[in-house]
Design an enzyme around this catalytic site. Structure first.
Site, PDB file in Angstrom:
ATOM      1  N   ASP A 104      -0.973   0.508  -4.316  1.00 50.41           N
ATOM      2  CA  ASP A 104      -0.751   1.809  -4.952  1.00 50.41           C
ATOM      3  C   ASP A 104      -1.486   2.028  -6.266  1.00 50.41           C
ATOM      4  OD1 ASP A 104       0.858   0.342  -6.835  1.00 50.41           O
ATOM      5  OD2 ASP A 104       2.559   0.526  -5.462  1.00 50.41           O
ATOM      6  N   HIS A 119      -4.125  -7.088  -1.162  1.00 51.07           N
ATOM      7  CA  HIS A 119      -4.194  -6.344   0.097  1.00 51.07           C
ATOM      8  C   HIS A 119      -5.008  -5.061  -0.028  1.00 51.07           C
ATOM      9  CE1 HIS A 119      -0.234  -8.523   1.320  1.00 51.07           C
ATOM     10  NE2 HIS A 119      -1.300  -9.250   1.591  1.00 51.07           N
ATOM     11  N   CYS A 127     -17.272   4.459   4.457  1.00 49.20           N
ATOM     12  CA  CYS A 127     -17.545   4.741   5.860  1.00 49.20           C
ATOM     13  C   CYS A 127     -17.679   3.442   6.634  1.00 49.20           C
ATOM     14  CB  CYS A 127     -18.831   5.560   5.976  1.00 49.20           C
ATOM     15  SG  CYS A 127     -19.370   5.826   7.683  1.00 49.20           S
ATOM     16  N   CYS A 151     -17.441  10.641   7.770  1.00 45.41           N
ATOM     17  CA  CYS A 151     -18.484  10.503   6.758  1.00 45.41           C
ATOM     18  C   CYS A 151     -19.400  11.716   6.766  1.00 45.41           C
ATOM     19  CB  CYS A 151     -19.278   9.237   7.026  1.00 45.41           C
ATOM     20  SG  CYS A 151     -20.670   8.964   5.898  1.00 45.41           S
ATOM     21  N   CYS A 154     -23.136  10.186   8.104  1.00 46.87           N
ATOM     22  CA  CYS A 154     -23.400   9.686   9.459  1.00 46.87           C
ATOM     23  C   CYS A 154     -22.326  10.067  10.476  1.00 46.87           C
ATOM     24  CB  CYS A 154     -23.565   8.168   9.429  1.00 46.87           C
ATOM     25  SG  CYS A 154     -22.010   7.257   9.228  1.00 46.87           S
ATOM     26  N   GLY A 191       9.707  -8.707  -7.224  1.00 54.20           N
ATOM     27  CA  GLY A 191       9.735  -7.693  -6.175  1.00 54.20           C
ATOM     28  C   GLY A 191       9.072  -8.078  -4.883  1.00 54.20           C
ATOM     29  N   ASN A 217      14.151 -10.912  -8.413  1.00 58.06           N
ATOM     30  CA  ASN A 217      14.423 -10.318  -7.110  1.00 58.06           C
ATOM     31  C   ASN A 217      15.902  -9.986  -7.025  1.00 58.06           C
ATOM     32  OD1 ASN A 217      12.119  -9.971  -5.390  1.00 58.06           O
ATOM     33  ND2 ASN A 217      11.945 -12.197  -5.202  1.00 58.06           N
TER      34      ASN A 217
END
EC number: 2.3.1.286
Length: 248
Positions: A104, A119, A127, A151, A154, A191, A217
């Protein structure tokens, strides 16, 4: 919580190099539910149909329908006190960096500088055909009639720079997180349930070298028995309190 906070603050103060590992729980207070939790995106989308490399190649329109849903949530989100607390610790020289499993961008929005996005991120797009980078703000303006995003050069499918199921963690993220973990003698885990590999191995690596693990946690995690101290509170409450103790 006070006793755990005092102990955690002492461990962080005595450490020579502190690393943070964050997961979905850090962004819940920003309005981004954990994908796996009630109300999360996996209640509305089957991850095996919309979040795999194969689905992206074969059914990009289905994947982009999921991405529009994710962008609608992430686009409204703003950093919460958990994010700003980590930025404060870094600015004060008490935190070497953050390895996050979140996509995020809220750590950077809060002011954190050394962030490894394990990640990937919804802030970068390119593209799949020609590799051309695309303006991330354009993604927020997409509607159901615009997908899959194509795109302009292309006609290939544009994808976000996130790690889908079936894809490898980027080598750059692996390398940087490994360097941070190698230097750290304390890791603050916040978390994250500790169930997603290979990010979940970082606390174990630091602990194996004689370091300490501070866990934040609300619920028990896979780090039970590994953590030196666990603060059983939401990240947006515990992290600001920890930062206050450490910096006081």
């Amino acid at each position: 919580m006070d006793e755990a906070l005092h102990k955690a603050a002492g461990l962080v103060r005595r450490a020579g190099c502190v690393l943070a590992l964050t997961g979905a729980g850090v962004s819940v207070a920003s309005g981004i539910p954990d994908f796996r939790s009630p109300g999360g995106l996996w209640e509305r989308h089957d991850p095996m149909r919309v979040a795999t490399a194969e689905a992206l190649a074969r059914h990009p329109e289905r994947v982009w329908a999921f991405l529009l849903d994710a962008l609608a949530v992430a686009g409204r989100a703003r950093p919460n006190p958990a994010h700003t607390a980590l930025a404060r610790l870094e600015a004060a020289g008490r935190l070497s960096g953050i390895v996050t499993q979140n996509i995020d961008g809220l750590h950077q929005a809060a002011g954190s500088r050394n962030v490894v996005e394990f990640h990937g991120s919804l802030a970068r797009y390119s593209c799949m055909g020609c590799g051309l980078a695309h303006d991330p703000t354009a993604a927020l303006a997409l509607t159901a009639g615009d997908i899959p995003w194509r795109c302009r050069d292309c006609g290939g499918v544009v994808r976000p720079d996130i790690v889908f199921f079936g894809e490898a963690i980027p080598l750059d993220a692996l390398g940087k997180s490994g360097q941070l973990a190698l230097a750290a003698d304390c890791i603050v885990v916040a978390g994250t349930s500790g169930e997603v590999a290979p990010a979940n191995l970082l606390p174990r690596e630091i602990k194996a070298r004689g370091g300490v693990v501070v866990e934040i946690n609300l619920m028990e995690s896979a780090y039970k028995g590994l953590s030196d101290v666990r603060i059983a509170a939401p990240a947006e409450i515990a992290l600001p309190a920890l930062a206050d103790f450490v910096l006081s």
